[in-house]
Write a protein that holds these residues in place. Structure first.
Motif, short mmCIF file in Angstrom:
data_model
loop_
_atom_site.label_atom_id
_atom_site.label_comp_id
_atom_site.label_asym_id
_atom_site.label_seq_id
_atom_site.Cartn_x
_atom_site.Cartn_y
_atom_site.Cartn_z
N ALA A 1 33.90 32.77 39.11
CA ALA A 1 34.39 33.16 40.43
C ALA A 1 35.42 34.27 40.31
CB ALA A 1 34.99 31.96 41.15
N GLY A 2 35.68 34.94 41.43
CA GLY A 2 36.72 35.94 41.51
C GLY A 2 36.21 37.30 41.90
N GLY A 3 37.15 38.18 42.25
CA GLY A 3 36.83 39.52 42.72
C GLY A 3 37.89 39.95 43.72
N VAL A 12 35.53 29.74 35.17
CA VAL A 12 35.85 31.00 34.51
C VAL A 12 36.17 32.01 35.61
CG1 VAL A 12 35.06 32.82 32.97
CG2 VAL A 12 34.29 30.46 32.61
N LEU A 13 37.36 32.60 35.55
CA LEU A 13 37.82 33.51 36.60
C LEU A 13 37.80 34.95 36.12
CD1 LEU A 13 40.85 31.45 37.96
CD2 LEU A 13 38.56 31.66 38.96
N ILE A 14 37.32 35.83 37.00
CA ILE A 14 37.30 37.26 36.75
C ILE A 14 37.83 37.97 38.00
CG2 ILE A 14 35.34 37.17 35.15
CD1 ILE A 14 33.51 38.04 37.42
N GLY A 15 38.12 39.26 37.88
CA GLY A 15 38.40 40.06 39.06
C GLY A 15 39.86 40.18 39.45
N ALA A 16 40.10 41.07 40.39
CA ALA A 16 41.45 41.47 40.76
C ALA A 16 42.26 40.34 41.38
CB ALA A 16 41.38 42.66 41.72
N ASP A 17 41.64 39.50 42.20
CA ASP A 17 42.38 38.47 42.93
C ASP A 17 42.14 37.07 42.38
OD1 ASP A 17 43.50 40.34 44.67
OD2 ASP A 17 41.79 40.24 46.05
N ARG A 18 41.81 36.97 41.10
CA ARG A 18 41.49 35.66 40.52
C ARG A 18 42.69 34.71 40.55
NH1 ARG A 18 42.41 39.43 36.86
NH2 ARG A 18 43.88 38.99 35.15
N ALA A 19 43.91 35.25 40.57
CA ALA A 19 45.09 34.38 40.58
C ALA A 19 45.11 33.49 41.81
CB ALA A 19 46.36 35.23 40.52
N LEU A 20 44.58 33.97 42.93
CA LEU A 20 44.55 33.15 44.15
C LEU A 20 43.68 31.91 43.96
CD1 LEU A 20 44.15 36.01 46.81
CD2 LEU A 20 46.24 34.75 46.22
N ILE A 21 42.57 32.07 43.26
CA ILE A 21 41.70 30.93 43.00
C ILE A 21 42.35 30.02 41.96
CG2 ILE A 21 39.38 30.20 42.32
CD1 ILE A 21 38.37 32.96 43.13
N ARG A 22 42.96 30.61 40.93
CA ARG A 22 43.62 29.82 39.89
C ARG A 22 44.71 28.94 40.50
NH1 ARG A 22 45.76 33.76 36.90
NH2 ARG A 22 47.81 33.52 37.83
N GLU A 23 45.48 29.48 41.42
CA GLU A 23 46.55 28.70 42.06
C GLU A 23 45.99 27.58 42.92
OE1 GLU A 23 48.51 31.87 44.05
OE2 GLU A 23 49.28 32.75 42.17
N ASP A 83 40.92 32.12 32.36
CA ASP A 83 41.33 33.25 33.19
C ASP A 83 41.15 34.53 32.36
OD1 ASP A 83 42.60 35.18 34.70
OD2 ASP A 83 44.20 33.86 35.36
N LEU A 84 40.14 35.32 32.70
CA LEU A 84 39.87 36.56 31.97
C LEU A 84 40.66 37.71 32.58
CD1 LEU A 84 36.02 36.32 31.33
CD2 LEU A 84 37.92 35.51 29.92
N ASP A 85 41.64 38.17 31.84
CA ASP A 85 42.55 39.20 32.35
C ASP A 85 41.94 40.59 32.14
OD1 ASP A 85 44.68 40.56 33.34
OD2 ASP A 85 45.95 40.30 31.55
N ARG A 86 40.85 40.84 32.84
CA ARG A 86 40.20 42.15 32.76
C ARG A 86 39.32 42.33 33.99
NH1 ARG A 86 35.94 41.53 27.75
NH2 ARG A 86 35.19 43.51 28.58
N THR A 87 39.16 43.57 34.41
CA THR A 87 38.34 43.86 35.58
C THR A 87 37.29 44.93 35.29
OG1 THR A 87 40.00 45.45 36.35
CG2 THR A 87 40.12 43.22 37.25
N ASP A 88 37.02 45.18 34.02
CA ASP A 88 35.96 46.12 33.67
C ASP A 88 34.61 45.41 33.78
OD1 ASP A 88 35.17 45.43 30.47
OD2 ASP A 88 37.12 44.74 31.20
N THR A 89 33.55 46.18 33.88
CA THR A 89 32.22 45.57 34.07
C THR A 89 31.80 44.74 32.87
OG1 THR A 89 31.23 47.64 33.28
CG2 THR A 89 31.44 47.39 35.65
N GLY A 90 32.33 45.05 31.68
CA GLY A 90 31.99 44.26 30.50
C GLY A 90 32.54 42.85 30.53
N ASP A 114 35.99 45.54 43.15
CA ASP A 114 37.04 45.77 42.15
C ASP A 114 36.44 46.07 40.78
OD1 ASP A 114 36.02 43.16 42.10
OD2 ASP A 114 37.81 42.37 41.14
N MET A 115 35.23 45.54 40.53
CA MET A 115 34.61 45.68 39.21
C MET A 115 33.23 46.33 39.26
SD MET A 115 35.55 41.87 37.75
CE MET A 115 34.60 42.06 36.24
N PHE A 116 32.55 46.23 40.40
CA PHE A 116 31.16 46.65 40.50
C PHE A 116 30.96 47.48 41.76
CE2 PHE A 116 31.34 42.59 38.28
CZ PHE A 116 30.68 42.89 37.10
N THR A 117 29.84 48.19 41.81
CA THR A 117 29.52 48.97 43.01
C THR A 117 29.25 48.07 44.20
OG1 THR A 117 28.52 50.67 41.60
CG2 THR A 117 27.94 50.71 43.94
N ASN A 118 28.57 46.94 43.97
CA ASN A 118 28.23 46.00 45.03
C ASN A 118 27.84 44.67 44.40
OD1 ASN A 118 25.53 46.44 44.06
ND2 ASN A 118 25.32 48.17 45.47
#
Length: 478
Positions: free
Chosen positions: A373-375, A397-408, A421-428, A457-461
């Motif tokens: 989840a996340g984005g 498993v959390l990804i994306g710019a606003d993942r902290a909101l879900i983590r909390e 919590d994956l601290d990265r927002t690249d497509t990889g 935040d990470m992908f085109t769509n």
């Protein structure tokens, strides 16, 4: 060119010589400008953007004799008698404020299409809701086709209503997806029958409030002729039916995942049944299809099938066509799409779950989940989603710019659930997310991509995000 005068179920509108402003270019603005110009209107297109793509589109319109103003979407052109807007333009924009002060009406592309219908035009079976619209409309079209009817899935689904209404092909009935944006600007629309699938907070920045958003969704019921279809499990949809001004004899038809009452469609012992469009509905029910005929048979997708069946039955479609249509239907990509099974674990792509309401429906479909989840949260909160779904979660498993909101939210409502919590927002990051999910899952689990967030935040769509998930799963198999 036509006569300029249009006669439809709405009041005739003579476009000949009228000064019409089209707000916005793109997939709906350009066809609207061309259609109005062909009917003798003096058309000016205004557009906020002034990039290379906009200039290319403008050149094509100017070659026809249509005026285009780029980089100036705020000023009302002098002499404007009507505005036709593309769906994305917010009601609070200065252009519309100026129109209101000048007494200039504003139509959307759907309103224009409705007004341009011929006297023998196909009736519309219309669908809206926060989630499930496209799937339901495509199911409905499949059912109508199984009944031998000439139909098309059109509207917000990506097929321009204007193109269909003005095209040479004739139809018996149209399956129409409508967004809240489109409904806001469609005051004259009068469907044969319509459904609101569900209501949850979404696009509130555009509408201004949940009440305004719901009211725009409810416009789909205005003037319905045969059936207003609502979700028994979502009282807000029934409230919209109660408030609607419909034609005499139009009925409220509910759909439910439980046993249906009279004037409802529902589920009994794995069978989709109709107690609305049968004789003596107090005692009788008509079998329509089996739950296994719905793919995938997740609860929210069964609800979509029931809503589609209700609209089809309102149009007089026989029960066998409902079954045949549902059996032939294949869902679009990235909607609870089964990607693979690895070591007894299912991998499911629901990248289309871009808000909490959609994610909650997806999470409810599986018993034990490793959730990716996340984005971009778009202002959403996640407490209700996590609290409702905690019992299904093996790990997250959390990804994306606003993942902290879900983590909390997980810390508050599911503190025992392991979280990576994956601290990265690249497509990889998706490959790492899927690898972590595989490590956490055990046989019988489902690794579910249901982000509850937007993807930009990470992908085109969301399509690219889902493709990245499927690619990552493929790399695990290699």
């Amino acid at each position: 060119m036509g006569s300029g005068k249009v006669t439809t179920g709405s009041a005739p509108f003579d476009f000949q010589g009228k000064h019409v402003t089209v707000a916005g270019l793109g997939v709906s603005g350009i066809p609207a400008a061309k259609a109005l110009h062909a009917r003798g209107a003096i058309v000016t297109v205004v557009n906020d953007g002034d990039d290379a793509r906009s200039r290319e589109q403008a050149a094509g319109l100017e070659a026809l004799g249509i005026t285009v103003r780029l980089g100036d979407g705020a000023t009302l052109p002098k002499g404007t008698e009507l505005i036709v807007t593309t769906p994305g333009w917010q009601p609070g924009k200065p252009l519309f404020q100026a129109a209101a002060e000048a007494g200039v009406p504003v139509w959307g592309d759907v309103e224009l299409a409705w007004r341009l219908r011929g006297p023998d035009a196909a009736p519309w079976l219309a669908v809206t809701g926060t989630n499930g619209k496209t799937t339901t409309v495509r199911m409905l079209a499949a059912i109508l086709e199984a009944a031998g009817l000439r139909t098309a899935a059109v509207g917000n689904i990506g097929v321009s209503l204007l193109d269909v209404v003005l095209g040479e092909e004739t139809y018996d009935v149209l399956a129409v997806e409508l967004s809240s944006y489109q409904l806001h600007w469609a005051p004259s629309l009068r469907a044969h029958s319509a459904a609101v699938l569900n209501l949850a907070p979404d696009h509130l920045d555009w509408h201004g409030s949940m009440a305004a958003y719901a009211a725009d969704k409810g416009r789909i019921y205005a003037g319905n002729q045969v059936a207003c279809v609502y979700n028994v499990a979502d009282k807000a949809t029934e409230d919209l039916v109660r408030e609607a001004d419909v034609e005499e004899g139009c009925r409220a038809i509910g759909f439910t995942l439980g046993t249906p009452g009279p004037s409802q469609l529902g589920v009994v012992d794995g069978i989709l049944v109709d107690r609305a469009f049968v004789e003596n509905r107090q005692k009788n029910a008509q079998e329509l299809a089996e739950v296994s005929d719905v793919r995938p048979p997740a609860p929210h997708n069964i609800a979509n099938a029931l809503a589609a069946a209700a609209l089809a039955r309102a149009f007089g479609v026989p029960a066998q066509a409902v079954r045949d249509g549902l059996r032939s239907f294949r869902p679009d990509a990235h909607r609870i799409e089964h990607v693979a099974d690895l070591d007894g674990v299912a991998y499911v792509d629901d990248s289309k779950a871009t808000n909490t309401h959609a994610a909650q429906a997806s999470l409810a479909a599986y018993e034990s989940i490793v959730w990716i989840a996340g984005g971009l949260a778009k202002g959403a909160t996640f407490d209700e989603l996590v609290a409702a779904s905690a019992k299904h979660l093996r790990a997250v498993v959390l990804i994306g710019a606003d993942r902290a909101l879900i983590r909390e939210a997980l810390a508050r409502h599911a503190p025992e659930v392991p979280v990576v919590d994956l601290d990265r927002t690249d497509t990889g990051a998706m490959l790492q997310a899927v690898t972590e999910a595989k490590r956490l899952a055990v046989a019988g689990d489902t690794v579910l991509l249901a982000p509850a967030c937007a993807s930009m935040d990470m992908f085109t769509n969301y399509n690219q995000r889902g493709d990245a998930f499927a690619t990552a799963v493929g790399e695990l198999r290699a």
